[in-house]
Write a protein that holds these residues in place. Structure first.
Motif, short mmCIF file in Angstrom:
data_model
loop_
_atom_site.label_atom_id
_atom_site.label_comp_id
_atom_site.label_asym_id
_atom_site.label_seq_id
_atom_site.Cartn_x
_atom_site.Cartn_y
_atom_site.Cartn_z
N GLU A 28 -13.35 28.74 27.43
CA GLU A 28 -12.54 28.21 28.53
C GLU A 28 -12.98 26.83 28.97
OE1 GLU A 28 -13.91 31.25 28.58
OE2 GLU A 28 -12.11 32.47 28.25
N TYR A 29 -14.05 26.31 28.40
CA TYR A 29 -14.56 25.00 28.82
C TYR A 29 -13.91 23.91 27.97
CZ TYR A 29 -17.88 21.24 29.72
OH TYR A 29 -18.45 20.04 30.06
N PRO A 30 -13.18 22.98 28.57
CA PRO A 30 -12.47 21.96 27.78
C PRO A 30 -13.35 20.80 27.33
CG PRO A 30 -11.98 21.67 30.11
CD PRO A 30 -12.86 22.89 30.01
N GLY A 31 -14.57 20.69 27.85
CA GLY A 31 -15.38 19.51 27.56
C GLY A 31 -16.02 19.49 26.19
N ASN A 32 -16.01 20.63 25.48
CA ASN A 32 -16.67 20.67 24.18
C ASN A 32 -15.68 20.78 23.02
OD1 ASN A 32 -15.79 23.23 24.71
ND2 ASN A 32 -17.74 24.25 24.37
#
Length: 279
Positions: free
Chosen positions: A158-162
């Motif tokens: 769910e983390y868009p930064g990676n």
């Protein structure tokens, strides 16, 4: 490779559509031709969000990245991510041809869990793999596809930064970020304390006991180094014209040949160094 190209193309198409309806130029055109602008915005929005289209494929720019982050948090997978996951799955499947260890049930369990995005099952599968093979052999087993597995982890969370790690890996490049937090490699490089140095450490008593009683050929050979004073002696004295063959025999106070199996080292106690045998 074609599926990876299709995923990258779908991602670029989503970025182009997002840019088309969020730039200032589109706003100026909307003031001049409001009816056209409404129709164009509706068509682009439907293409970006419809399951039959790009499947919530907005990305690029401030608004596009905010929409992409919202899609990640709500686990709305665009078509580009679906194709990228399938491309990674095909790469892993192709790797099993040249790396049969990946075809074992425990390795299959891990790869299937990561392809499905089931992190809990992936942790259980990894634990089972380590429990069966040990840490070293488990990492060796999955090392041929470690980049694909890390990319799947980055792409399906769910983390868009990676996410950039996964897209660069899919394109065949070298990622400049880490797969978990998306931190740049330059920042991680600053945390590197530099080259290490060797320091003397006391041997583990359990390991020393195991090595002392091991019958492994490699361990025995290493134990022979520095503990044997051996010199080449004739293995046979059949005739002067016969080719000379030598074997390593342990040295004693008298330099005499000792019958033994040629070519196999043996433990021998330190003794005087014998001069080479006369030719």
């Amino acid at each position: 490779m074609l599926l990876a190209d299709a995923a990258l193309t779908a991602k670029r198409a989503g970025a182009d559509l997002t840019t088309a309806v969020t730039t200032g130029r589109f706003g100026l055109q909307a003031l001049r031709r409001p009816t056209w602008a409404v129709g164009a915005a509706f068509a682009c929005t439907r293409a970006l969000t419809s399951p039959d289209g790009l499947g919530f494929g907005a990305n690029g720019g401030v608004i596009g990245e905010l929409a992409r982050a919202a899609g990640n948090v709500t686990r709305r997978r665009p078509a580009a991510i679906t194709m990228a996951v399938q491309a990674f799955a095909l790469r892993i499947e192709a790797a099993t041809v040249t790396h049969p260890n990946l075809d074992s049930p425990h390795a299959r369990r891990l790869t299937y869990a990561l392809v499905k995005g089931d992190r809990i099952e992936a942790v259980r599968a990894l634990h089972a793999l380590v429990e069966r093979l040990g840490v070293t052999r488990a990492l060796t087993t999955i090392s041929p596809v470690i980049m694909e597995l890390l990319a799947l982890t980055a792409l399906l969370d769910e983390y868009p930064g990676n996410d950039s790690f996964a897209w660069v890996t899919l394109a065949g490049g070298v990622p400049g970020t880490d797969p978990f937090f998306g931190l740049p490699s330059s920042l991680l490089g600053r945390l590197n304390p530099g080259p290490g140095r060797a320091e003397r450490a006391e041997p583990d008593p359990i390991l020393a006991k195991v090595l002392g009683t091991s019958r492994n050929d490699i361990v025995s050979y290493i134990n022979d180094i520095g503990t044997s004073c051996c010199s080449p002696v004739p293995a046979s004295a059949s005739s002067a014209t016969a080719p000379r063959r030598t074997s390593w025999a342990p040295s004693t106070d008298a330099c005499a040949p000792t019958p033994r199996t040629p070519g196999r080292p043996a433990n021998c106690s330190p003794g005087p160094v014998c001069p080479p045998a006369p030719s």
